[in-house]
Design a protein around this motif. Structure first.
Motif, PDB file in Angstrom:
ATOM      1  N   ALA A  31       0.967  -1.192   0.087  1.00 60.79           N
ATOM      2  CA  ALA A  31       0.146  -0.006  -0.032  1.00 60.79           C
ATOM      3  C   ALA A  31       0.936   1.231  -0.031  1.00 60.79           C
ATOM      4  O   ALA A  31       1.979   1.271   0.754  1.00 60.79           O
ATOM      5  N   VAL A  32       0.412   2.388  -0.668  1.00 57.63           N
ATOM      6  CA  VAL A  32       1.051   3.523  -0.790  1.00 57.63           C
ATOM      7  C   VAL A  32       0.194   4.644  -0.474  1.00 57.63           C
ATOM      8  O   VAL A  32      -1.115   4.751  -0.907  1.00 57.63           O
ATOM      9  N   TRP A  33       0.616   5.568   0.117  1.00 60.48           N
ATOM     10  CA  TRP A  33      -0.245   6.890   0.497  1.00 60.48           C
ATOM     11  C   TRP A  33      -0.138   7.924  -0.603  1.00 60.48           C
ATOM     12  O   TRP A  33       0.872   8.182  -1.614  1.00 60.48           O
ATOM     13  N   LEU A  34      -1.443   8.278  -1.224  1.00 60.92           N
ATOM     14  CA  LEU A  34      -1.398   9.087  -2.379  1.00 60.92           C
ATOM     15  C   LEU A  34      -1.542  10.591  -2.063  1.00 60.92           C
ATOM     16  O   LEU A  34      -0.700  11.288  -2.069  1.00 60.92           O
ATOM     17  N   ASP A  35      -2.501  11.164  -1.557  1.00 64.27           N
ATOM     18  CA  ASP A  35      -2.793  12.626  -1.094  1.00 64.27           C
ATOM     19  C   ASP A  35      -3.945  12.428  -0.297  1.00 64.27           C
ATOM     20  O   ASP A  35      -4.824  11.670  -0.179  1.00 64.27           O
ATOM     21  N   GLY A  36      -4.127  13.554   0.807  1.00 65.55           N
ATOM     22  CA  GLY A  36      -5.269  13.698   1.489  1.00 65.55           C
ATOM     23  C   GLY A  36      -5.383  12.402   2.311  1.00 65.55           C
ATOM     24  O   GLY A  36      -4.568  12.125   3.228  1.00 65.55           O
ATOM     25  N   ASP A  37      -6.460  11.791   2.266  1.00 64.17           N
ATOM     26  CA  ASP A  37      -6.835  10.807   2.743  1.00 64.17           C
ATOM     27  C   ASP A  37      -6.910   9.416   1.922  1.00 64.17           C
ATOM     28  O   ASP A  37      -7.606   8.402   2.036  1.00 64.17           O
ATOM     29  N   ARG A  38      -6.178   9.440   0.575  1.00 63.41           N
ATOM     30  CA  ARG A  38      -6.324   8.329  -0.248  1.00 63.41           C
ATOM     31  C   ARG A  38      -4.950   7.576  -0.050  1.00 63.41           C
ATOM     32  O   ARG A  38      -3.853   8.027  -0.052  1.00 63.41           O
ATOM     33  N   PHE A  39      -5.278   6.117  -0.432  1.00 62.78           N
ATOM     34  CA  PHE A  39      -4.269   5.160  -0.579  1.00 62.78           C
ATOM     35  C   PHE A  39      -4.508   4.282  -1.595  1.00 62.78           C
ATOM     36  O   PHE A  39      -5.461   4.423  -2.041  1.00 62.78           O
ATOM     37  N   ALA A  40      -3.456   3.601  -2.122  1.00 58.93           N
ATOM     38  CA  ALA A  40      -3.531   2.750  -3.222  1.00 58.93           C
ATOM     39  C   ALA A  40      -2.920   1.259  -2.652  1.00 58.93           C
ATOM     40  O   ALA A  40      -1.949   1.281  -2.120  1.00 58.93           O
ATOM     41  N   ILE A  41      -3.374   0.375  -3.094  1.00 58.81           N
ATOM     42  CA  ILE A  41      -3.299  -1.102  -2.670  1.00 58.81           C
ATOM     43  C   ILE A  41      -3.038  -1.810  -3.824  1.00 58.81           C
ATOM     44  O   ILE A  41      -3.848  -1.765  -4.714  1.00 58.81           O
ATOM     45  N   ALA A  42      -1.881  -2.389  -4.023  1.00 61.69           N
ATOM     46  CA  ALA A  42      -1.881  -3.630  -5.066  1.00 61.69           C
ATOM     47  C   ALA A  42      -1.722  -4.832  -4.565  1.00 61.69           C
ATOM     48  O   ALA A  42      -1.254  -5.153  -3.683  1.00 61.69           O
ATOM     49  N   GLY A  43      -2.620  -5.665  -5.264  1.00 63.65           N
ATOM     50  CA  GLY A  43      -2.242  -7.323  -4.996  1.00 63.65           C
ATOM     51  C   GLY A  43      -2.505  -8.036  -5.917  1.00 63.65           C
ATOM     52  O   GLY A  43      -2.750  -7.931  -7.079  1.00 63.65           O
ATOM     53  N   SER A  44      -2.737  -9.467  -5.902  1.00 63.59           N
ATOM     54  CA  SER A  44      -2.885 -10.355  -6.911  1.00 63.59           C
ATOM     55  C   SER A  44      -4.190 -11.234  -6.557  1.00 63.59           C
ATOM     56  O   SER A  44      -4.472 -11.336  -5.317  1.00 63.59           O
ATOM     57  N   ARG A  45      -4.972 -11.498  -7.166  1.00 61.68           N
ATOM     58  CA  ARG A  45      -6.697 -11.875  -7.078  1.00 61.68           C
ATOM     59  C   ARG A  45      -6.925 -13.006  -8.091  1.00 61.68           C
ATOM     60  O   ARG A  45      -6.387 -12.919  -9.378  1.00 61.68           O
ATOM     61  N   GLY A  46      -7.620 -13.806  -7.622  1.00 65.97           N
ATOM     62  CA  GLY A  46      -8.166 -14.822  -8.439  1.00 65.97           C
ATOM     63  C   GLY A  46      -9.339 -14.155  -9.485  1.00 65.97           C
ATOM     64  O   GLY A  46      -9.943 -13.203  -8.897  1.00 65.97           O
ATOM     65  N   HIS A  47      -9.507 -14.666 -10.607  1.00 65.79           N
ATOM     66  CA  HIS A  47     -10.330 -14.026 -11.553  1.00 65.79           C
ATOM     67  C   HIS A  47     -11.262 -15.115 -12.063  1.00 65.79           C
ATOM     68  O   HIS A  47     -10.734 -16.169 -12.877  1.00 65.79           O
ATOM     69  N   ALA A  48     -12.635 -14.784 -12.268  1.00 64.79           N
ATOM     70  CA  ALA A  48     -13.375 -15.792 -13.174  1.00 64.79           C
ATOM     71  C   ALA A  48     -13.033 -15.940 -14.195  1.00 64.79           C
ATOM     72  O   ALA A  48     -13.412 -17.067 -14.879  1.00 64.79           O
ATOM     73  N   ASP A  49     -12.402 -15.249 -14.923  1.00 67.49           N
ATOM     74  CA  ASP A  49     -12.027 -15.385 -16.542  1.00 67.49           C
ATOM     75  C   ASP A  49     -10.783 -15.945 -16.553  1.00 67.49           C
ATOM     76  O   ASP A  49     -10.025 -15.699 -17.708  1.00 67.49           O
TER      77      ASP A  49
END
Length: 241
Positions: free
Chosen positions: A1-19
């Motif tokens: 996770a990284v802080w962007l600005d104000g109270d926003r953050f970005a999270i990167a991850g890996s997920r299972g996908h139906a397709d």
């Protein structure tokens, strides 16, 4: 996770996908209360390839740099890189730029923004640690390799500090036993210079990724796992480099 600005953050991850039969990388924006801001954004949807161990960095213009390990059956693993511009819902370029496509085996890339705004990217390749200018995805980017000859070095974590920073990583002894090592470096915007590396623990450690943060000046705090399964403990210490 990284802080962007104000109270926003970005999270990167890996997920299972139906397709897709394999995990896919995504980025999700959240606020400080954990509420989702919009839909998750695919790094690059490609059902034929597994996407693991994403690394994320937020740069000054509000864009996000994103790297991950790409794995395809019967192909060499790759470290790939793309960017998500501020306000965009699709990264560019797509397909992502291939940073390294040989000698990569299960390595997790690591991004970091230094105090001067330099973006660093590190990963392991052919048993050594690679440190490069993360802002330049071209083959000509500033880069330096280090690590013991004939030793498997892995799980690097790069942390920025004034004038450069440090890479914390493991060097395999045998099996699950590893040395916990650190390599300080300087960077002037065009070239890397290595300082004196050192071992951080007297006892071998298991291969679970380390946690590191820069505090101020040349002071860092590092944490790691120690012991034997199932009785692992977490330990930490302050380090001056």
């Amino acid at each position: 996770a990284v802080w962007l600005d104000g109270d926003r953050f970005a999270i990167a991850g890996s997920r299972g996908h139906a397709d897709a039969p394999a995990f896919q990388v995504f980025v999700q924006l959240v606020d400080s209360d954990g509420a989702l801001l919009g839909e998750a954004i695919d790094g690059y949807f490609e059902p034929a390839a597994g996407q693991l161990f994403p690394a994320l960095a937020a740069v000054a213009d509000g864009s996000l740099d994103l790297a991950w390990l790409r794995e395809e059956v019967d192909q060499d693993s790759q470290v790939v890189h793309t960017r998500l511009a501020a306000g965009a819902t699709t990264p560019a370029p797509l397909p992502p730029t291939v940073i390294a496509d040989s000698g990569i085996d299960g390595t997790a890339p690591s991004f970091e923004i230094g105090p001067e705004g330099h973006l660093y990217l590190t990963f392991s390749r052919s048993g050594q640690i690679v440190l490069r200018d993360g802002a330049d995805p071209s083959a000509g980017a500033a880069q330096i390799n280090f690590g013991a000859s004939g030793q498997l070095d892995f799980s690097p974590r790069v942390v920025g500090a004034p004038g450069g920073g440090a890479v914390f990583y493991y060097g395999n002894i045998s099996g699950y036993q590893n040395r916990y090592l650190v390599q300080p470096f300087g960077f002037d915007g065009s070239d890397f210079e290595l300082g004196t590396g050192q071992q951080l623990t007297a006892s071998p450690v298991p291969p679970y990724p380390p946690a590191v943060t820069h505090l101020f000046d040349d002071i860092y705090f590092v944490a790691w796992s120690e012991g034997t399964s199932p009785s692992f403990v977490l330990k930490g210490r302050f380090v001056r480099l």
